[in-house]
Design a protein around this motif. Sequence first.
Motif, PDB file in Angstrom:
ATOM      1  N   LEU A 275      36.678  49.837  35.874  1.00  0.00           N
ATOM      2  CA  LEU A 275      38.099  49.627  36.140  1.00  0.00           C
ATOM      3  C   LEU A 275      38.346  48.631  37.260  1.00  0.00           C
ATOM      4  CD1 LEU A 275      39.228  53.370  35.984  1.00  0.00           C
ATOM      5  CD2 LEU A 275      39.194  51.683  34.134  1.00  0.00           C
ATOM      6  N   PHE A 276      37.267  48.159  37.903  1.00  0.00           N
ATOM      7  CA  PHE A 276      37.406  47.294  39.072  1.00  0.00           C
ATOM      8  C   PHE A 276      36.544  46.057  38.892  1.00  0.00           C
ATOM      9  CE2 PHE A 276      37.113  46.149  43.604  1.00  0.00           C
ATOM     10  CZ  PHE A 276      38.424  46.362  43.992  1.00  0.00           C
ATOM     11  N   ASP A 277      37.072  44.918  39.291  1.00  0.00           N
ATOM     12  CA  ASP A 277      36.394  43.640  39.135  1.00  0.00           C
ATOM     13  C   ASP A 277      35.006  43.669  39.789  1.00  0.00           C
ATOM     14  OD1 ASP A 277      35.622  41.027  38.913  1.00  0.00           O
ATOM     15  OD2 ASP A 277      37.230  40.197  40.163  1.00  0.00           O
ATOM     16  N   PRO A 278      33.928  43.505  39.021  1.00  0.00           N
ATOM     17  CA  PRO A 278      32.581  43.540  39.602  1.00  0.00           C
ATOM     18  C   PRO A 278      32.320  42.381  40.569  1.00  0.00           C
ATOM     19  CG  PRO A 278      32.494  42.838  37.304  1.00  0.00           C
ATOM     20  CD  PRO A 278      33.895  43.316  37.557  1.00  0.00           C
ATOM     21  N   GLU A 279      33.156  41.334  40.483  1.00  0.00           N
ATOM     22  CA  GLU A 279      33.001  40.192  41.389  1.00  0.00           C
ATOM     23  C   GLU A 279      33.927  40.275  42.607  1.00  0.00           C
ATOM     24  OE1 GLU A 279      31.790  36.584  38.353  1.00  0.00           O
ATOM     25  OE2 GLU A 279      33.933  36.992  38.661  1.00  0.00           O
ATOM     26  N   ALA A 280      34.639  41.380  42.740  1.00  0.00           N
ATOM     27  CA  ALA A 280      35.680  41.462  43.767  1.00  0.00           C
ATOM     28  C   ALA A 280      35.172  41.110  45.160  1.00  0.00           C
ATOM     29  CB  ALA A 280      36.296  42.867  43.779  1.00  0.00           C
ATOM     30  N   PHE A 281      33.982  41.620  45.508  1.00  0.00           N
ATOM     31  CA  PHE A 281      33.494  41.427  46.868  1.00  0.00           C
ATOM     32  C   PHE A 281      32.755  40.112  47.057  1.00  0.00           C
ATOM     33  CE2 PHE A 281      33.698  46.111  46.350  1.00  0.00           C
ATOM     34  CZ  PHE A 281      34.742  46.334  47.237  1.00  0.00           C
ATOM     35  N   SER A 282      32.572  39.364  45.992  1.00  0.00           N
ATOM     36  CA  SER A 282      31.917  38.056  46.101  1.00  0.00           C
ATOM     37  C   SER A 282      32.852  36.915  45.706  1.00  0.00           C
ATOM     38  CB  SER A 282      30.653  38.008  45.232  1.00  0.00           C
ATOM     39  OG  SER A 282      30.969  38.256  43.866  1.00  0.00           O
ATOM     40  N   ASN A 283      34.079  37.238  45.359  1.00  0.00           N
ATOM     41  CA  ASN A 283      35.054  36.201  45.025  1.00  0.00           C
ATOM     42  C   ASN A 283      35.235  35.227  46.190  1.00  0.00           C
ATOM     43  OD1 ASN A 283      35.938  36.777  42.422  1.00  0.00           O
ATOM     44  ND2 ASN A 283      37.499  38.231  43.112  1.00  0.00           N
ATOM     45  N   THR A 284      35.146  33.946  45.903  1.00  0.00           N
ATOM     46  CA  THR A 284      35.617  32.964  46.873  1.00  0.00           C
ATOM     47  C   THR A 284      37.140  32.925  46.773  1.00  0.00           C
ATOM     48  OG1 THR A 284      35.554  31.162  45.277  1.00  0.00           O
ATOM     49  CG2 THR A 284      33.540  31.583  46.548  1.00  0.00           C
TER      50      THR A 284
END
Length: 535
Positions: A275-284
Amino acid sequence: CDQGTGAQTTTGKSGGGSTTGKPAEPVEISYLHCWNGGGGNFPQDPDNCEVLDYLAEKTGVRLKLESITTSEVEKLNLMFASGTLPDLVNAPYWSSTGGEGAVIKKGAIEGQILAIDEYLDKYPNVKKLCTVGIAKDFYQFDLHPPEFEGKTYLIPQQTPDGTVESITNFAYGCYARGDILKALNVKAEDIDTPDELYNLLVDIKNGGFKDINGKPVIPAGTLHNGWDYTRFLEFWTDYNISAYREENGKIIHYIFSKDEEEKLLFMRKLIKNGLFDPEAFSNTDTMGKEKLIVGKLAVFGAQPMTGDLMNLYKTNPEMQYEKLGPFKNKSGKLVAQVEKKGRSGFPAMFLSAQTKHAEDVLRMIDWINSEEGLLFTYWGIENVHHTIENGVPKWIPDVKAKYDADGANKRDEGLWLMPTFVGAFSNDVKWPKAESELSEDEKLLRSYWAKTPIVLIDKVSAAYLGRSYPKRQEFLEKTAQLDYTATLKQAYYVDTDEEALKMLNDFRQKYIEAGIEEYVEYIAEQAKGRDDVGF
């Protein structure tokens, strides 16, 4: 304004600002705007700038502008080490215990910054900046730390005027695409508990919704580096102003609260169930914005981001994001933007102890913060930039069209620079826009503000009580490399809840070994018998 006449007031009162002692010819004042990239607010040609010419005419001060494109701390250290300060400096002052603030504090203690107390009665608008809109704990412990021995070295800037309305409402929260809510027959205001939010995200995942490119949406996400995933966890917040909590009659550091375990498990539940973006914590920043502006994030946590989303709303108005809730916090109250009554940390101005132009600098700041000066600061020169209709300033139509077409025009005329000298004031409160004058962006923001209450806490943060703890520095050194946020982000992705909770408890143990329990006991002892302490 009385443009072109050189008229001046000599009352020294708030309405006009003191111009007593203005020299026959303007004096040059060196001014350092010590903010990395802050020179972007400077007019491109300050020597040929009508606004700066007018400032010189009214105050007798001609500004010589300097900015930086490097570290603020580095610049301040070099400046104090060399002993050559500009007449006036504007720099970050978030705290006196570290960063830029610690460098500035040291400079003041060493006698390199001018104490301005003897001038304050002569320049009442400067005096107002030094007292209004400042949180009481910050005023006591940072603006006037014991080492200053009661002297005033710093002039706060960008502080509110003392009213709730003057506090910037950031409208943080979780925002959901309106068309998706409509398709699911869900009202945004009904989503105010963790279960309702979770069920909404499950329905979105199973709903087959697309972004404007026809690609599947991500049920929930954030912008750069996970900013701000904590908005999905606000159900476990309260109206706190420090890192300490009162639980079961005992004072604890917040990482030991049961709430931290609940938040950890809820975030893991979102991630585990897709349910949560797997890239959320690495998004530029670029990656996050790209997802946002095509409607790929069905729900995002952050500020409303209206500036980035207006183009999406023009082509796909049905996708306009709605703010969920407001959520209810652990006490059953609406999640709010919690603020102390007054600001803690702000840009601050200070004068060189070696300046030969203290009166000139203070006279300029005093006039800028007078009624006449503030009108000039935000609206420019009367009959050049604005006119007055029924006591209210209005842009001259051609000027407004020019600024609307390109904001750089306003910068180059000096009107981005002038507010850097203002404090204890809110132009939005002083000159509120009529509904008919609001842009679509501004109207939308106001609707979000209406769902984001601001709660004022007029107390001293418990954190300040720990500053006199004898072993404080030792504790800070032991915990300097402990990164709680980084630990949580790792714990969100491990295989089992048990392993995640163990990581949390292992981190807690490191804090215990560093002496947190004794530190908290000291704070609790200092708070005994006081009713002005907030947790």
